[in-house]
Design a protein around this motif. Structure first.
Motif, PDB file in Angstrom:
ATOM      1  N   PHE A 160       1.038  -0.995  -0.197  1.00 58.36           N
ATOM      2  CA  PHE A 160      -0.085   0.321   0.148  1.00 58.36           C
ATOM      3  C   PHE A 160       1.150   1.080  -0.260  1.00 58.36           C
ATOM      4  O   PHE A 160       1.739   1.562   0.692  1.00 58.36           O
ATOM      5  N   ALA A 161       0.485   2.011  -1.284  1.00 53.27           N
ATOM      6  CA  ALA A 161       1.185   4.218  -0.544  1.00 53.27           C
ATOM      7  C   ALA A 161       0.181   4.304  -1.552  1.00 53.27           C
ATOM      8  O   ALA A 161      -0.627   4.427  -2.730  1.00 53.27           O
ATOM      9  N   PRO A 162      -0.632   5.787  -1.001  1.00 54.43           N
ATOM     10  CA  PRO A 162      -1.071   6.522  -1.544  1.00 54.43           C
ATOM     11  C   PRO A 162      -0.228   7.480  -2.290  1.00 54.43           C
ATOM     12  O   PRO A 162       0.816   7.762  -2.414  1.00 54.43           O
ATOM     13  N   THR A 195      -8.791   0.625  -5.094  1.00 53.01           N
ATOM     14  CA  THR A 195      -8.983   0.749  -3.435  1.00 53.01           C
ATOM     15  C   THR A 195      -7.593   1.566  -3.290  1.00 53.01           C
ATOM     16  O   THR A 195      -7.361   2.104  -3.978  1.00 53.01           O
ATOM     17  N   PRO A 196      -7.946   2.374  -1.922  1.00 49.29           N
ATOM     18  CA  PRO A 196      -7.583   3.927  -1.260  1.00 49.29           C
ATOM     19  C   PRO A 196      -6.226   3.193  -1.469  1.00 49.29           C
ATOM     20  O   PRO A 196      -5.507   2.147  -1.185  1.00 49.29           O
ATOM     21  N   ALA A 197      -4.890   3.835  -1.641  1.00 50.00           N
ATOM     22  CA  ALA A 197      -3.822   3.594  -1.198  1.00 50.00           C
ATOM     23  C   ALA A 197      -3.322   2.666  -1.951  1.00 50.00           C
ATOM     24  O   ALA A 197      -1.921   2.067  -2.055  1.00 50.00           O
ATOM     25  N   PHE A 198      -3.520   1.905  -3.317  1.00 47.92           N
ATOM     26  CA  PHE A 198      -3.522   0.833  -3.918  1.00 47.92           C
ATOM     27  C   PHE A 198      -2.725   0.118  -5.491  1.00 47.92           C
ATOM     28  O   PHE A 198      -3.546  -0.327  -6.047  1.00 47.92           O
ATOM     29  N   TYR A 221      -0.482  -1.768  -7.450  1.00 47.14           N
ATOM     30  CA  TYR A 221      -0.788  -2.520  -7.421  1.00 47.14           C
ATOM     31  C   TYR A 221      -2.045  -3.103  -8.180  1.00 47.14           C
ATOM     32  O   TYR A 221      -2.262  -4.396  -9.029  1.00 47.14           O
ATOM     33  N   SER A 222      -3.711  -2.335  -8.411  1.00 52.49           N
ATOM     34  CA  SER A 222      -4.229  -2.854  -8.608  1.00 52.49           C
ATOM     35  C   SER A 222      -4.136  -2.901 -10.532  1.00 52.49           C
ATOM     36  O   SER A 222      -4.335  -2.641 -11.495  1.00 52.49           O
ATOM     37  N   ALA A 223      -3.095  -0.894 -10.690  1.00 50.71           N
ATOM     38  CA  ALA A 223      -2.737  -0.995 -12.010  1.00 50.71           C
ATOM     39  C   ALA A 223      -1.827  -2.924 -12.703  1.00 50.71           C
ATOM     40  O   ALA A 223      -2.169  -2.919 -13.869  1.00 50.71           O
ATOM     41  N   SER A 224      -1.116  -3.155 -12.314  1.00 40.55           N
ATOM     42  CA  SER A 224      -0.547  -4.541 -12.410  1.00 40.55           C
ATOM     43  C   SER A 224      -1.166  -5.428 -12.308  1.00 40.55           C
ATOM     44  O   SER A 224      -1.008  -6.277 -13.537  1.00 40.55           O
TER      45      SER A 224
END
Length: 250
Positions: free
Chosen positions: A94-96, A145-148, A151-154
């Motif tokens: 996680f990272a915003p 998903t907040p701060a994710f 990962y979501s793009a991958s």
């Protein structure tokens, strides 16, 4: 006990815990010879012992091309072909926006995108015509998903790889599908959520957002993977099968 994979050869990357381990066990229980990968030798040895005599462990990081080569060398020493490939190895943190680092980006995309691409590409000489490939995507690839975001793009990329590869592989009749788990009870999830009471609280909150009213279990994802890899899904190609209790449908 079903024997859908009797005398079949299956490769599961990231097979030492969680979804990968449950899926490798399920394949072996149905008769397959299963090769799993993991980065830590102790975890790999424990997973092989848990799966049983049909399992072979190959230590490696699937974001490292030489390790992928070593995996397929190990398969080729024992078998002439691969019948099913579950590209499961992956992860994220996680990272915003505003706190994303180059290292986080590179680690996530090397594991979740580069690793997936070359795990499949380097398998092609061993994959039999008519084989099945299942990619592990995520509901995060379809919803915010907040701060994710990294990962979501991958995982969105993984889903689109399946769409394109069914065209690249159509002459060999190799099917490529993606399974997209929702919130699933795994060691990796607990670590990502901070462990202990914090993780339990987060999971309880998320369970309240899922129409099924609970988080998923790795064995439930495994059942979906085995379906996609089996002849029961012989006319299923390029799909994204959500196994998430209905979360992304609302």
């Amino acid at each position: 006990m079903s024997t859908r994979f009797e005398n079949k050869v299956v490769v599961v990357t990231g097979g030492t815990s969680g979804i990968g381990l449950s899926t490798a066990k399920a394949f072996a229980d149905e008769g397959a010879s299963v090769f799993i990968t993991g980065r830590r030798q102790d975890a790999l040895d424990a997973a092989v012992a848990a799966i049983g005599p049909r399992a072979t462990g190959v230590r490696g990081d699937m974001s490292v091309l030489a390790d992928i080569d070593r995996l397929y060398d190990a398969v080729q020493q024992r078998h002439g072909q691969i019948d099913a490939l579950f590209v499961n190895a992956g992860g994220g943190s996680f990272a915003p926006l505003g706190a994303i680092t180059e290292d986080q980006y590179q680690q996530t995309f090397d594991t979740n995108v580069k690793g997936v691409i070359f795990t499949v590409q380097k398998a092609l000489p061993l994959l039999r015509d008519g084989a099945a490939i299942v990619l592990n995507a995520s509901t995060a690839g379809s919803s915010g998903t907040p701060a994710f975001s990294v990962y979501s793009a991958s995982k969105a990329a993984v889903r689109n790889l399946a769409r394109t590869w069914i065209l690249d592989l159509k002459d060999r009749h190799i099917r490529v599908n993606a399974v997209s788990p929702g919130v699933t009870e795994t060691p990796g999830l607990n670590t990502a959520f901070g462990g202990g009471a914090q993780a339990e609280g987060t999971k309880a909150y998320l369970a309240g957002l899922i129409p099924a009213g609970r988080v998923g279990q790795p064995e439930e994802i495994a059942k979906a993977v085995l379906f996609l890899a089996s002849e029961e899904a012989s006319f299923v190609n390029g799909v994204e099968l959500f196994v998430d209790g209905g979360q992304v449908q609302i």
